[in-house]
Design a protein around this motif. Sequence first.
Motif, PDB file in Angstrom:
ATOM      1  N   ILE A 230       0.853  -1.185   0.000  1.00 38.81           N
ATOM      2  CA  ILE A 230       0.000   0.000   0.000  1.00 38.81           C
ATOM      3  C   ILE A 230       0.884   1.228   0.000  1.00 38.81           C
ATOM      4  O   ILE A 230       1.874   1.307   0.733  1.00 38.81           O
ATOM      5  CB  ILE A 230      -0.972  -0.004   1.206  1.00 38.81           C
ATOM      6  N   ASN A 231       0.540   2.178  -0.841  1.00 39.23           N
ATOM      7  CA  ASN A 231       1.341   3.386  -1.028  1.00 39.23           C
ATOM      8  C   ASN A 231       0.621   4.540  -0.332  1.00 39.23           C
ATOM      9  O   ASN A 231      -0.356   5.087  -0.853  1.00 39.23           O
ATOM     10  CB  ASN A 231       1.504   3.664  -2.520  1.00 39.23           C
ATOM     11  N   THR A 232       1.081   4.900   0.860  1.00 39.88           N
ATOM     12  CA  THR A 232       0.466   5.966   1.650  1.00 39.88           C
ATOM     13  C   THR A 232       1.564   6.801   2.306  1.00 39.88           C
ATOM     14  O   THR A 232       2.713   6.356   2.436  1.00 39.88           O
ATOM     15  CB  THR A 232      -0.448   5.390   2.755  1.00 39.88           C
ATOM     16  N   PRO A 233       1.238   8.009   2.754  1.00 39.87           N
ATOM     17  CA  PRO A 233       2.223   8.794   3.510  1.00 39.87           C
ATOM     18  C   PRO A 233       2.603   8.089   4.805  1.00 39.87           C
ATOM     19  O   PRO A 233       1.839   7.279   5.348  1.00 39.87           O
ATOM     20  CB  PRO A 233       1.490  10.115   3.780  1.00 39.87           C
ATOM     21  N   PRO A 234       3.782   8.348   5.335  1.00 43.16           N
ATOM     22  CA  PRO A 234       4.226   7.662   6.573  1.00 43.16           C
ATOM     23  C   PRO A 234       3.323   7.909   7.768  1.00 43.16           C
ATOM     24  O   PRO A 234       3.219   7.051   8.663  1.00 43.16           O
ATOM     25  CB  PRO A 234       5.630   8.242   6.806  1.00 43.16           C
ATOM     26  N   GLU A 235       2.631   9.057   7.814  1.00 40.92           N
ATOM     27  CA  GLU A 235       1.791   9.357   8.976  1.00 40.92           C
ATOM     28  C   GLU A 235       0.449   8.628   8.960  1.00 40.92           C
ATOM     29  O   GLU A 235      -0.267   8.644   9.951  1.00 40.92           O
ATOM     30  CB  GLU A 235       1.530  10.861   9.051  1.00 40.92           C
ATOM     31  N   ARG A 236       0.097   7.991   7.846  1.00 43.87           N
ATOM     32  CA  ARG A 236      -1.194   7.307   7.754  1.00 43.87           C
ATOM     33  C   ARG A 236      -1.194   6.075   8.651  1.00 43.87           C
ATOM     34  O   ARG A 236      -0.292   5.233   8.610  1.00 43.87           O
ATOM     35  CB  ARG A 236      -1.460   6.882   6.312  1.00 43.87           C
ATOM     36  N   THR A 237      -2.217   5.964   9.497  1.00 45.63           N
ATOM     37  CA  THR A 237      -2.344   4.844  10.426  1.00 45.63           C
ATOM     38  C   THR A 237      -2.945   3.641   9.709  1.00 45.63           C
ATOM     39  O   THR A 237      -4.000   3.757   9.059  1.00 45.63           O
ATOM     40  CB  THR A 237      -3.221   5.233  11.617  1.00 45.63           C
ATOM     41  N   ILE A 238      -2.297   2.486   9.839  1.00 47.00           N
ATOM     42  CA  ILE A 238      -2.770   1.252   9.225  1.00 47.00           C
ATOM     43  C   ILE A 238      -2.740   0.153  10.286  1.00 47.00           C
ATOM     44  O   ILE A 238      -1.703  -0.073  10.924  1.00 47.00           O
ATOM     45  CB  ILE A 238      -1.900   0.846   8.026  1.00 47.00           C
ATOM     46  N   GLN A 239      -3.860  -0.494  10.473  1.00 49.31           N
ATOM     47  CA  GLN A 239      -3.968  -1.600  11.423  1.00 49.31           C
ATOM     48  C   GLN A 239      -4.148  -2.909  10.668  1.00 49.31           C
ATOM     49  O   GLN A 239      -4.790  -2.946   9.622  1.00 49.31           O
ATOM     50  CB  GLN A 239      -5.157  -1.378  12.369  1.00 49.31           C
ATOM     51  N   VAL A 240      -3.587  -3.974  11.190  1.00 52.64           N
ATOM     52  CA  VAL A 240      -3.637  -5.294  10.573  1.00 52.64           C
ATOM     53  C   VAL A 240      -4.496  -6.208  11.434  1.00 52.64           C
ATOM     54  O   VAL A 240      -4.273  -6.301  12.659  1.00 52.64           O
ATOM     55  CB  VAL A 240      -2.225  -5.887  10.392  1.00 52.64           C
ATOM     56  N   ASN A 241      -5.462  -6.866  10.810  1.00 51.63           N
ATOM     57  CA  ASN A 241      -6.307  -7.846  11.499  1.00 51.63           C
ATOM     58  C   ASN A 241      -6.083  -9.220  10.870  1.00 51.63           C
ATOM     59  O   ASN A 241      -6.411  -9.429   9.693  1.00 51.63           O
ATOM     60  CB  ASN A 241      -7.794  -7.471  11.391  1.00 51.63           C
ATOM     61  N   THR A 242      -5.494 -10.124  11.621  1.00 53.42           N
ATOM     62  CA  THR A 242      -5.265 -11.484  11.149  1.00 53.42           C
ATOM     63  C   THR A 242      -4.945 -12.376  12.345  1.00 53.42           C
ATOM     64  O   THR A 242      -4.486 -11.892  13.387  1.00 53.42           O
ATOM     65  CB  THR A 242      -4.121 -11.542  10.120  1.00 53.42           C
ATOM     66  N   THR A 243      -5.195 -13.650  12.159  1.00 49.57           N
ATOM     67  CA  THR A 243      -4.849 -14.625  13.205  1.00 49.57           C
ATOM     68  C   THR A 243      -3.568 -15.367  12.878  1.00 49.57           C
ATOM     69  O   THR A 243      -3.105 -16.160  13.701  1.00 49.57           O
ATOM     70  CB  THR A 243      -5.992 -15.644  13.353  1.00 49.57           C
ATOM     71  N   GLY A 244      -2.997 -15.138  11.721  1.00 49.51           N
ATOM     72  CA  GLY A 244      -1.761 -15.800  11.323  1.00 49.51           C
ATOM     73  C   GLY A 244      -0.558 -14.896  11.487  1.00 49.51           C
ATOM     74  O   GLY A 244      -0.657 -13.733  11.902  1.00 49.51           O
ATOM     75  N   GLN A 245       0.596 -15.421  11.129  1.00 51.97           N
ATOM     76  CA  GLN A 245       1.840 -14.671  11.221  1.00 51.97           C
ATOM     77  C   GLN A 245       2.091 -13.927   9.915  1.00 51.97           C
ATOM     78  O   GLN A 245       1.931 -14.479   8.832  1.00 51.97           O
ATOM     79  CB  GLN A 245       3.009 -15.612  11.519  1.00 51.97           C
ATOM     80  N   TYR A 246       2.497 -12.675  10.030  1.00 52.93           N
ATOM     81  CA  TYR A 246       2.787 -11.847   8.867  1.00 52.93           C
ATOM     82  C   TYR A 246       4.004 -10.993   9.174  1.00 52.93           C
ATOM     83  O   TYR A 246       4.395 -10.826  10.336  1.00 52.93           O
ATOM     84  CB  TYR A 246       1.590 -10.958   8.515  1.00 52.93           C
ATOM     85  N   THR A 247       4.576 -10.444   8.120  1.00 51.75           N
ATOM     86  CA  THR A 247       5.705  -9.531   8.278  1.00 51.75           C
ATOM     87  C   THR A 247       5.419  -8.266   7.487  1.00 51.75           C
ATOM     88  O   THR A 247       4.742  -8.294   6.456  1.00 51.75           O
ATOM     89  CB  THR A 247       7.016 -10.158   7.774  1.00 51.75           C
ATOM     90  N   GLU A 248       5.947  -7.165   7.970  1.00 46.11           N
ATOM     91  CA  GLU A 248       5.749  -5.853   7.340  1.00 46.11           C
ATOM     92  C   GLU A 248       7.110  -5.228   7.071  1.00 46.11           C
ATOM     93  O   GLU A 248       8.025  -5.308   7.900  1.00 46.11           O
ATOM     94  CB  GLU A 248       4.923  -4.938   8.241  1.00 46.11           C
TER      95      GLU A 248
END
Length: 588
Positions: free
Chosen positions: A317-335
């Motif tokens: 996802i291409n957004t400004p650094p200040e944009r808040t993004i929350q992740v909802n999942t029950t598995g393992q992920y990396t960012e």
Amino acid sequence: MLSFLSFLLCNALIACAFAGSDYHERLLLRPLPQSTLLASFNFRSNESSVTYEQQNFRLFPRSLGQILQHAHTKELHLRFSVGRWDAENWGQRPWYGAREGSNGVELWAWIEANTEDEAFSRWLTLVNNLSGLFCASLNFIDATKTIRPVISFDPEGDHASTSNLHLLHGTLPHEVVCTENLTPFLKLLPCKGKAGISSLLDGHKLFDAAFQTMALDVRPVCETPGENCIVEMEQTVDMVLDIARSKRPRDNPIPRPLPIEEIECDTSKPYNAPDTCYPLDKRTEPAWNLTEVFGKSLKGACPLTATEGPESETLCINTPPERTIQVNTTGQYTESLSASDTLRCYKLPTGAEFDLVLPEQRMTTGLVRGEPHLYAARSINGHGQERGSVQVVIKNPSTTDPVEFAYLESLPWFMKPYLHTIRVNVPTSTEDPLKETYYRPAVDRVRGTHLELRLVVPPASTLTLTYDFEKAILRYTEYPPDANRGFDAPPAVIRILGPFQSADRKGLYLRTTPLLLSLPTPDFSMPYNVIILTSTVMALGFGNIFNLLVRRLVGADEVPEVAGGLKGIVQGKIQWLMGLFGKHQKSE
């Protein structure tokens, strides 16, 4: 038995690990102005050229591979498009226009053949087979809708020899793209829309977008000329979604105003009152998540994708650094974050649902919008049913660099342009911007008009191209059922030339909107009236003649007297009973 199962499991793991390097998918999300969202889906499958020729398909779909081999097609490009890209508000096109198509269906391919007639015969075989594969009307691409471009398209793949390759191009601007085309498109994917980013593709959301295009590209790629070659199939879906429209529930899609108590009003307006409210412009980014926007949940990662490295990150996802993004999942992920922190990529978990949630937020910075190399608009001028003119306005926004481009027109045979009326005008320059012209005139009911121009527009200038054309009169059997709507002329294709060429040989393209051409249309109600009147006269005449032929005429004195009314009915019943008893007595 256990050793055999272990052997099968080992082979399956090796195959999955090997397939991961040959299959890649990625979804790029980019917010656009006016609460819109660009979603670019990209799927890439590789197949060794040796196994491809032996029809030992693994990731490449067999249904498509056999069609390409049967039609001797070495490179294929197919587009399904709906809507218009708003370059003034949305900026640069995705993939620089290389994966965009004309409205409706557009197809071009390089076919191997010894002669042009043989190439055209194989072209008809290709379009007829693709028509059945994608549930589209590609079989209507005949000689009248086929051209052979000269400078507008170059091969993207690595071909050992191009001497026997023939480029053919066809369009269907009136084709309606719908879910019947999306379903076979998804079936070409290894995960077939059941897992990975393809699980977000829903026909209701895709074809409700303001702009959407589906692209299929097949080309050979070689590390060295003629060696270590693979056949690459790339599938692309680009769509621009209205966030507020996409968030509406499917069972209640009609927008309804909120109660006035729930609306934030702009109290600075002079007409603000308890019963009058002007909605307050919050100037905030709207809240949304993947499930609401796409109408489906993301079913985790496709098992065939790579497990390590950058290609394992299938959602960005291409957004400004200040944009808040929350992740909802029950598995393992990396960012992971890019160097500029404007691109966030995620490695999805396998077998678990994944969702991104972006709350409503007031932003102080925004993304830099890419500026297109050219802006183009095309329209029909004039009035009457005999002649008209086409005007094309092309603007160069750069203040320093001129832009050289190729302009391609594929016109139907009933729209006949006059070559001597072509006028190219640039008010800010005295140099002739028209550098080269290729023209192949139309032949009635045999082929359409093929026009290609090589033009140069100076910096910060506007180029205007005009030409006149004549409208042909069709036979009454050649009109479609909606004849008064008009006829669609395909969009013009513009290819950027010069130093702006891309390194991957995909090119930089943009397309204008299609034209709606009004032709002289007969009054189809008159034949209907004639048929009805003729049928009525024939029915009356036939009925009278038939009555005269089959009726038997007798004199009035020859008709037996029979009492009428109730008395006659009673006498008839009595006579019938008397006759019945008389027959019974005689039998005794």
